[in-house]
Scaffold this motif. Structure first.
Motif, PDB file in Angstrom:
ATOM      1  N   GLN A 132      66.697  36.598 -31.383  1.00 22.35           N
ATOM      2  CA  GLN A 132      66.832  35.256 -31.948  1.00 22.35           C
ATOM      3  C   GLN A 132      68.168  35.109 -32.674  1.00 22.35           C
ATOM      4  O   GLN A 132      68.578  35.997 -33.423  1.00 22.35           O
ATOM      5  N   ARG A 153      70.466  33.833 -35.548  1.00 24.44           N
ATOM      6  CA  ARG A 153      70.282  33.542 -36.972  1.00 24.44           C
ATOM      7  C   ARG A 153      71.606  33.114 -37.593  1.00 24.44           C
ATOM      8  O   ARG A 153      72.670  33.609 -37.213  1.00 24.44           O
ATOM      9  N   ARG A 156      69.556  34.425 -41.807  1.00 19.86           N
ATOM     10  CA  ARG A 156      69.289  35.844 -42.006  1.00 19.86           C
ATOM     11  C   ARG A 156      69.054  36.062 -43.506  1.00 19.86           C
ATOM     12  O   ARG A 156      69.559  35.304 -44.333  1.00 19.86           O
ATOM     13  N   LEU A 190      66.037  29.583 -40.502  1.00 21.05           N
ATOM     14  CA  LEU A 190      67.126  29.836 -39.553  1.00 21.05           C
ATOM     15  C   LEU A 190      68.124  30.875 -40.057  1.00 21.05           C
ATOM     16  O   LEU A 190      68.922  31.405 -39.289  1.00 21.05           O
ATOM     17  N   ARG A 200      68.920  34.389 -48.560  1.00 25.02           N
ATOM     18  CA  ARG A 200      67.934  33.374 -48.163  1.00 25.02           C
ATOM     19  C   ARG A 200      67.181  32.811 -49.364  1.00 25.02           C
ATOM     20  O   ARG A 200      66.873  31.615 -49.406  1.00 25.02           O
TER      21      ARG A 200
END
Length: 139
Positions: free
Chosen positions: A125, A127, A42, A40, A58
């Motif tokens: 999407q 993020r 970035r 979920l 991440r």
């Protein structure tokens, strides 16, 4: 600075899409799915945990999540509810949620949480970009 106004229908659709991200946070927590949770974010996201640990990127978020999530829900569960969405721009939103940990019998554990998620819409999407988990203490 020019701001773009969203029509009501677009705002509602984007709010629903954001709520689905928060629902996925809940699903990944309840089912101990670290990859689903990390997916979920970035790539360059920042996250401060409820205990004040700052995670940058991440990869760091993934390492932390893979360490703490497996086994975390064996005696409890967690719920997340969106309580407010502020569209900073049509593709950037600040999202306040309410989080609560529960025993498997449905009793609340500890204080509620009030996470803040700054989200950006990229390639269609939403993020997670900058997140802060905060515990709510009784006054």
């Amino acid at each position: 600075m020019e701001t773009t106004v969203m029509d009501q229908q677009t705002r509602e659709a984007e709010t629903e899409a954001i709520k689905q991200v928060i629902a996925t946070i809940q699903h990944s927590q309840q089912n101990e799915l670290p990859d689903e949770f990390v997916g979920l974010f970035r790539a360059d996201a920042i996250w401060t945990t409820g205990h004040g640990k700052r995670l940058t990127g991440r990869d760091e978020i993934s390492a932390f999540t893979h360490k703490v999530l497996p086994g975390a829900m064996k005696d409890s569960t967690a719920t997340y509810e969106v309580v407010h969405v502020l569209f900073i721009r049509p593709d950037v939103a600040a999202v306040k949620a309410q989080a609560q940990y529960w025993t498997l019998e449905g009793q609340p554990i500890g204080n509620a949480g009030t996470p803040l998620y700054v989200m950006a819409k990229e390639d269609g999407q939403w993020r997670l970009v900058a997140c802060q988990n905060t515990e709510v203490f009784a006054e």
